[in-house]
Structure formats: C-alpha cells, structure tokens
Write an enzyme that holds these catalytic residues in place. Structure first.
Site, PDB file in Angstrom:
ATOM      1  N   ARG A  43      22.331  41.132  47.077  1.00  0.00           N
ATOM      2  CA  ARG A  43      22.938  40.268  46.062  1.00  0.00           C
ATOM      3  C   ARG A  43      23.658  39.094  46.713  1.00  0.00           C
ATOM      4  O   ARG A  43      23.755  38.022  46.108  1.00  0.00           O
ATOM      5  CB  ARG A  43      23.954  41.055  45.230  1.00  0.00           C
ATOM      6  N   ARG A  74      28.011  39.889  36.850  1.00  0.00           N
ATOM      7  CA  ARG A  74      29.229  39.508  36.163  1.00  0.00           C
ATOM      8  C   ARG A  74      29.393  37.978  36.090  1.00  0.00           C
ATOM      9  O   ARG A  74      29.927  37.439  35.123  1.00  0.00           O
ATOM     10  CB  ARG A  74      30.415  40.149  36.882  1.00  0.00           C
ATOM     11  N   ARG A 108      37.526  44.228  35.505  1.00  0.00           N
ATOM     12  CA  ARG A 108      37.451  42.773  35.711  1.00  0.00           C
ATOM     13  C   ARG A 108      37.482  42.070  34.355  1.00  0.00           C
ATOM     14  O   ARG A 108      36.459  41.655  33.829  1.00  0.00           O
ATOM     15  CB  ARG A 108      36.214  42.411  36.525  1.00  0.00           C
ATOM     16  N   PRO A 109      38.696  41.924  33.803  1.00  0.00           N
ATOM     17  CA  PRO A 109      38.821  41.306  32.485  1.00  0.00           C
ATOM     18  C   PRO A 109      38.449  39.824  32.523  1.00  0.00           C
ATOM     19  O   PRO A 109      38.422  39.210  33.595  1.00  0.00           O
ATOM     20  CB  PRO A 109      40.315  41.468  32.168  1.00  0.00           C
ATOM     21  N   ILE A 110      38.159  39.255  31.347  1.00  0.00           N
ATOM     22  CA  ILE A 110      37.944  37.805  31.281  1.00  0.00           C
ATOM     23  C   ILE A 110      38.896  37.180  30.258  1.00  0.00           C
ATOM     24  O   ILE A 110      38.620  36.125  29.695  1.00  0.00           O
ATOM     25  CB  ILE A 110      36.472  37.429  30.989  1.00  0.00           C
ATOM     26  N   ASP A 111      40.027  37.868  30.040  1.00  0.00           N
ATOM     27  CA  ASP A 111      40.987  37.383  29.046  1.00  0.00           C
ATOM     28  C   ASP A 111      41.452  35.955  29.342  1.00  0.00           C
ATOM     29  O   ASP A 111      41.662  35.157  28.420  1.00  0.00           O
ATOM     30  CB  ASP A 111      42.201  38.336  28.983  1.00  0.00           C
ATOM     31  N   LEU A 112      41.572  35.610  30.624  1.00  0.00           N
ATOM     32  CA  LEU A 112      42.086  34.265  30.946  1.00  0.00           C
ATOM     33  C   LEU A 112      41.054  33.187  30.599  1.00  0.00           C
ATOM     34  O   LEU A 112      41.410  32.097  30.149  1.00  0.00           O
ATOM     35  CB  LEU A 112      42.480  34.186  32.421  1.00  0.00           C
ATOM     36  N   ASP A 142      37.298  39.296  49.598  1.00  0.00           N
ATOM     37  CA  ASP A 142      35.884  39.489  49.939  1.00  0.00           C
ATOM     38  C   ASP A 142      35.658  39.784  51.423  1.00  0.00           C
ATOM     39  O   ASP A 142      34.525  40.029  51.846  1.00  0.00           O
ATOM     40  CB  ASP A 142      35.056  38.256  49.520  1.00  0.00           C
ATOM     41  N   CYS A 202      32.518  47.125  36.576  1.00  0.00           N
ATOM     42  CA  CYS A 202      32.281  46.648  37.935  1.00  0.00           C
ATOM     43  C   CYS A 202      32.934  47.638  38.885  1.00  0.00           C
ATOM     44  O   CYS A 202      34.073  48.044  38.656  1.00  0.00           O
ATOM     45  CB  CYS A 202      32.894  45.261  38.083  1.00  0.00           C
ATOM     46  N   LYS A 242      27.207  31.577  48.008  1.00  0.00           N
ATOM     47  CA  LYS A 242      26.818  32.224  46.732  1.00  0.00           C
ATOM     48  C   LYS A 242      27.819  31.873  45.633  1.00  0.00           C
ATOM     49  O   LYS A 242      27.439  31.503  44.521  1.00  0.00           O
ATOM     50  CB  LYS A 242      26.771  33.747  46.919  1.00  0.00           C
ATOM     51  N   ASN A 243      29.099  31.997  45.952  1.00  0.00           N
ATOM     52  CA  ASN A 243      30.106  31.851  44.891  1.00  0.00           C
ATOM     53  C   ASN A 243      30.355  30.396  44.492  1.00  0.00           C
ATOM     54  O   ASN A 243      31.015  30.134  43.482  1.00  0.00           O
ATOM     55  CB  ASN A 243      31.404  32.556  45.307  1.00  0.00           C
TER      56      ASN A 243
HETATM   57  N1  EPU Z   1      41.597  38.408  36.195  1.00  0.00           N
HETATM   58  C1  EPU Z   1      42.234  38.638  35.001  1.00  0.00           C
HETATM   59  N2  EPU Z   1      41.771  38.017  33.872  1.00  0.00           N
HETATM   60  C2  EPU Z   1      40.703  37.182  33.911  1.00  0.00           C
HETATM   61  C3  EPU Z   1      40.052  36.932  35.129  1.00  0.00           C
HETATM   62  C4  EPU Z   1      40.510  37.569  36.272  1.00  0.00           C
HETATM   63  O1  EPU Z   1      43.209  39.398  34.954  1.00  0.00           O
HETATM   64  O2  EPU Z   1      40.358  36.639  32.857  1.00  0.00           O
HETATM   65  C5  EPU Z   1      42.091  39.056  37.417  1.00  0.00           C
HETATM   66  C6  EPU Z   1      41.027  39.910  38.094  1.00  0.00           C
HETATM   67  O3  EPU Z   1      40.989  41.203  37.521  1.00  0.00           O
HETATM   68  C7  EPU Z   1      41.496  39.917  39.529  1.00  0.00           C
HETATM   69  C8  EPU Z   1      42.060  38.508  39.701  1.00  0.00           C
HETATM   70  O4  EPU Z   1      42.349  38.048  38.379  1.00  0.00           O
HETATM   71  O5  EPU Z   1      42.534  40.839  39.709  1.00  0.00           O
HETATM   72  C9  EPU Z   1      41.134  37.535  40.380  1.00  0.00           C
HETATM   73  O6  EPU Z   1      39.848  37.563  39.767  1.00  0.00           O
HETATM   74  P1  EPU Z   1      38.934  36.254  39.671  1.00  0.00           P
HETATM   75  O7  EPU Z   1      38.774  35.897  38.249  1.00  0.00           O
HETATM   76  O8  EPU Z   1      39.471  35.210  40.590  1.00  0.00           O
HETATM   77  O9  EPU Z   1      37.537  36.786  40.214  1.00  0.00           O
HETATM   78  P2  EPU Z   1      36.163  36.138  39.826  1.00  0.00           P
HETATM   79  O10 EPU Z   1      36.327  34.706  39.622  1.00  0.00           O
HETATM   80  O11 EPU Z   1      35.534  36.943  38.751  1.00  0.00           O
HETATM   81  C10 EPU Z   1      35.346  35.475  42.204  1.00  0.00           C
HETATM   82  C11 EPU Z   1      34.259  35.875  43.137  1.00  0.00           C
HETATM   83  C12 EPU Z   1      34.532  37.262  43.701  1.00  0.00           C
HETATM   84  C13 EPU Z   1      35.872  37.221  44.414  1.00  0.00           C
HETATM   85  C14 EPU Z   1      36.969  36.760  43.444  1.00  0.00           C
HETATM   86  C15 EPU Z   1      38.330  36.605  44.097  1.00  0.00           C
HETATM   87  C16 EPU Z   1      32.300  34.774  42.231  1.00  0.00           C
HETATM   88  C17 EPU Z   1      30.966  34.891  41.626  1.00  0.00           C
HETATM   89  N3  EPU Z   1      32.977  35.901  42.434  1.00  0.00           N
HETATM   90  O12 EPU Z   1      35.322  36.423  41.143  1.00  0.00           O
HETATM   91  O13 EPU Z   1      33.516  37.503  44.659  1.00  0.00           O
HETATM   92  O14 EPU Z   1      36.189  38.493  44.908  1.00  0.00           O
HETATM   93  O15 EPU Z   1      36.608  35.483  42.888  1.00  0.00           O
HETATM   94  O16 EPU Z   1      38.268  35.725  45.160  1.00  0.00           O
HETATM   95  O17 EPU Z   1      32.743  33.692  42.564  1.00  0.00           O
HETATM   96  C18 EPU Z   1      32.024  38.786  45.954  1.00  0.00           C
HETATM   97  O18 EPU Z   1      31.483  37.720  46.292  1.00  0.00           O
HETATM   98  O19 EPU Z   1      31.787  39.898  46.502  1.00  0.00           O
HETATM   99  C19 EPU Z   1      32.995  38.750  44.859  1.00  0.00           C
HETATM  100  C20 EPU Z   1      33.362  39.836  44.176  1.00  0.00           C
END
Ligand code: EPU
Length: 419
Positions: free
Chosen positions: A398, A91, A120-124, A306, A115, A22-23
């Site tokens: 999902r 998301r 779950r910020p997207i600042d990065l 996960d 969430c 999925k991811n």
């Molecule tokens: N984070 C920030 N700023 C950002 C982005 C992330 O501070 O801009 C923090 C997050 O809050 C968290 C950490 O960085 O503490 C890691 O988050 P990441 O961005 O890696 O998560 P993601 O890319 O949104 C994906 C998977 C998640 C999985 C995480 C970590 C997908 C669609 N989702 O999310 O999968 O838990 O990586 O491995 O790829 C799931 O499948 O159940 C799931 C939640």
C-alpha cells in the site's frame, strides 16, 4: 496472499532512490476534481493506495492515463457519489469530499471503515465543511454533503490529538472555490499540506500560510489545469535510513528532501549514528556506538507517528532501555506483539512502549498488520538470525514501492512468495 521471506544476517551497502510521497500524491490526485481541465502529476509512486485513488477518480467520471510515474487526469464531467465498494479499501478516500463539495456543492461518499491503527474519526473534516456552509448528514453509512453556496469563514481544525493532515487538505480543497476568505486555525504543518497548497496555487487558487498553523484561502471563481511534481516520500526515506542504522555498513538515500527529515535525522544522531547530507541525499554510517532513546511522536515538525514502528524495530536490538510514546495514534502498537515473537523485549502500557534492547532477534513467522508495522518487521528481520516469514504483505504494498527489490539492491536477501 503474497508473503515475504527475509533471510537475516545481511549487511547493507549502497544507494537507494526515494519515490514520490504517497501522502502527498493522494490528496493531490483528489484535487484534480476541482477543474474541468487536464492536470499532469509527476512522480506518482506505484502503490496500491494510489491505484485505489485512481480507481475512485475513474468511477467519479475522470479520464485517467498513467505511464511510468506520470498521471494525466481530466475531470471534465464528474459524478458526486463514491460508493462503499470502492472507498472501503482506503481511508484516504475521504479526501474526495472536499473537492466534490468545492466544485459541485454536493458529495455522497461512504464513511471509511475501521482502521487497525486505532479509531480514526473525521469529525474535524465534517466540522469544517459545516462551517463553510454545507449541510452534513451521515446516513446509511454514507456522508452526504449539500450546499447552495460555500462561504469563507474562520475554522479551528485542532483536535484532541493535534491538527489533522487530511482534514486540513479537505477544507483547503473545499474553500478554494468558496465565496470570500477562509482562515484555518490549528492547521497541520506537514510538508504534504504545503505540497497540496502548491498544486492548488498552480491551479489558480489563492492560499497563504501553508506550512504554518494558520492558512488563509481567498476563494476564486474557478481553477484551471496544472502540472505538478510530488515531493519525495519522507517516510520511505526515513524507513531506509533505519534500514541503514539496523543493518548497514553505509547507506545513502537519494532524490530525497533532507529538510523534511529533521526529527528523524536528529533521533538517529541521538542514538549514536553518523549522518551527513547534501541537498538531496542523506548518508547513514553506523559506527558501533549506540545509545537508547526516548522519543515521542508529534505532529510535524515533531517525530512522525509513521516512523514509530520502524524505530521500535531498531531500538529492540540496541543496548539499554528506550521509551517510545505515541501521542498521535495512541493505540498504534500492533507491531509490538510481532516483534516479541522475534525475541524483542518490550513492555506496553497505554500509549507507551518500553523497549529493553537485546543482542539479536531471531527469525519467526509474523503477521503484517498495517503499513508501517509491516515495514518495521522487514527492518527487524534484516539483522536477525534465520528466516522471517512475513504474511499479509499487501499492507506493505500500500505504501512502499518495491521495498523488497530496493533492499535487495543494497544487499538484503528477500524473497516474495506469490500465493
Ligand atoms: N483526528 C480527529 N478527528 C478528525 C481527524 C483526525 O480526532 O476529524 C485525530 C486522529 O484520530 C489522530 C489525529 O487527529 O489522533 C491525527 O490524524 P490525522 O487526521 O492527521 O491523520 P490523517 O490525515 O487521516 C495522515 C496520514 C497518516 C499519518 C497521519 C498523521 C495520509 C493518507 N495519511 O492521516 O499516514 O499517520 O496523517 O501524520 O496522509 C501512513 O502513511 O501510514 C499513515 C497512516
């Protein structure tokens, strides 16, 4: 809303086939926006999150055809706006931002909502787009990206909880069509990032270092159509291995990638289970000997967040005291209160669960809260006394393709009750 009834006390035996990731599939589908030509993606799992992504691509103007795991997409003429009513459900909708910015130099996408697994910020992601030269505005609940030109640059994507998986993907997708070279430091090393890089490379992108913390992207003028097969889902694979550990005589997962499961296999071995593997199968044979565990979730190649909930379910019925520390999403413990309703003894403090294993759990009505928490409840219910009624199973749909049917094929007794 559908619910699942798990009749406990079964033993599992046999083989189960793992689906596509999925991811990996979600950002790869988004990446098809980068070319006007047709892309053909194979091994797309049949999941509601995938359905949402295909709906978003359709609303952005892509022609989408789907037949038994193969999706064909042609993004000849596209729009750059994805409104709230379609993106709010998932998301991962944010991963259309990178390709829209890369190709059209513009994007307007609703900010993802809250969430249950925590903030779950997207600042990065936004920091990366800005570094590439985009003007980023957040207004009226939308993220608006505008640029006249994207320029390669050096970007560090490491956040306070480590690297970002979708953020790394998003910046790669924007940078493939930028002028010059982009260096991403602090990149996520997950296999899903490598899979996306492989697809982008097949489309004509120039990317090196995917799978390490330093990814280099040399921008090209345009990308072309490509065919790609998505990697096996390592989290579905790990979940079925835990099912084998909790309730198995012997369970073999097939069509998987054992090398993506290193930390999960190691943790199961540390807990006393016997595991063996071939190039694309892993077999778990519980042998009666169990040891409690201390595990900490970490970015890949560390133990995956996960898989944390599923391990909590397993450790809840293993003798001794185990400690599970969550460092990636520190509040991701919604499953704990539901496991306690089934008789688990777990102390929760900050980002740590201390699990005192009990002999047996008992079936109870419980509530699925997020995808992996729901899977954990199904797993906990397999060896429990009596029937566990799991409500809100849309969470599980999902990310797990027919988990009830797959477990039943191994000997489980799970009924899905349609609302
Ligand atoms: N984070 C920030 N700023 C950002 C982005 C992330 O501070 O801009 C923090 C997050 O809050 C968290 C950490 O960085 O503490 C890691 O988050 P990441 O961005 O890696 O998560 P993601 O890319 O949104 C994906 C998977 C998640 C999985 C995480 C970590 C997908 C669609 N989702 O999310 O999968 O838990 O990586 O491995 O790829 C799931 O499948 O159940 C799931 C939640």
């Amino acid at each position: 809303m559908d619910k699942i009834l798990v009749h406990g006390g079964v033993r599992l035996d046999g083989e189960v086939r793992i689906g596509g990731s999925k991811n990996s599939a979600l950002p790869i589908l988004a990446a098809t926006l980068l070319t006007k030509e047709k892309c053909v993606i194979d091994r797309i799992p049949d999941l509601s999150d995938i359905h949402y992504m295909l709906t978003i691509l359709g609303r952005l103007g892509c022609e989408v055809e789907r037949a038994s795991g193969v999706v064909q997409i042609r993004a000849e003429k596209i729009l750059t706006e994805a409104p709230y009513d379609i993106v709010r459900k998932m998301r991962a909708s944010v991963c259309v931002l990178g390709p829209l910015l890369g190709r059209e130099k513009a994007a307007k996408v609703s900010l993802p909502g809250g969430c249950v697994i925590g903030d779950r910020p997207i600042d990065l992601h936004l920091k990366g787009f800005e570094a590439l030269g985009a003007k980023v505005t957040v207004k009226g609940g939308d993220i608006i990206l505008e640029a006249t030109q994207l320029k390669g640059t050096r970007i560090n994507l490491r956040g306070r909880n480590g690297p970002t998986v979708l953020g790394t993907g998003n910046i790669m997708m924007a940078a493939v069509l930028a002028d010059g070279t982009t260096d991403i430091e602090g990149a996520a090393e997950e296999p899903e990032v490598i899979d996306l890089a492989n697809f982008l490379t097949a489309m004509g992108a120039r990317i090196s270092g995917a799978g390490t913390q330093h990814i280099q992207i040399e921008g090209v003028d345009e990308l072309h159509g490509a065919n790609h097969t998505v990697i096996p889902d390592r989290i579905e694979a790990g979940t079925f291995l835990v099912a084998g550990a909790i309730a198995g005589n012997q369970v073999t997962i097939t069509r998987c990638e054992p090398k993506h499961l290193g930390s999960v296999i190691e943790a199961l071995k540390n807990a006393g289970f016997e595991l063996s593997h071939t190039t694309d199968t892993v077999t778990i044979s519980p042998n009666g000997f169990r040891r409690p565990l201390h595990i900490e979730t970490l970015p890949y190649p560390g133990f995956p967040t996960d898989m944390q909930a599923q391990f909590c379910a397993m450790l809840a019925t293993m003798n001794g005291t185990s400690v599970v520390t969550e460092t990636v999403f520190p509040h991701r413990f919604m499953h704990v209160s539901e496991l306690k309703r089934m008789g688990a003894v777990i102390d929760l403090s900050a980002h740590r669960a201390t699990i005192h294993g009990v002999e047996r759990l008992s079936g109870a009505p419980v509530m699925a809260s997020d995808l992996r928490a729901s899977a954990a409840l199904v797993l906990a219910a397999l060896p429990a006394d009596g029937i566990t009624e799991i409500n809100r199973v849309y969470h599980i749909d999902r990310g797990y393709e027919a988990i009830d049917e797959k477990l039943n094929s191994l000997g489980a007794h799970i009924e899905r009750v349609k609302s």
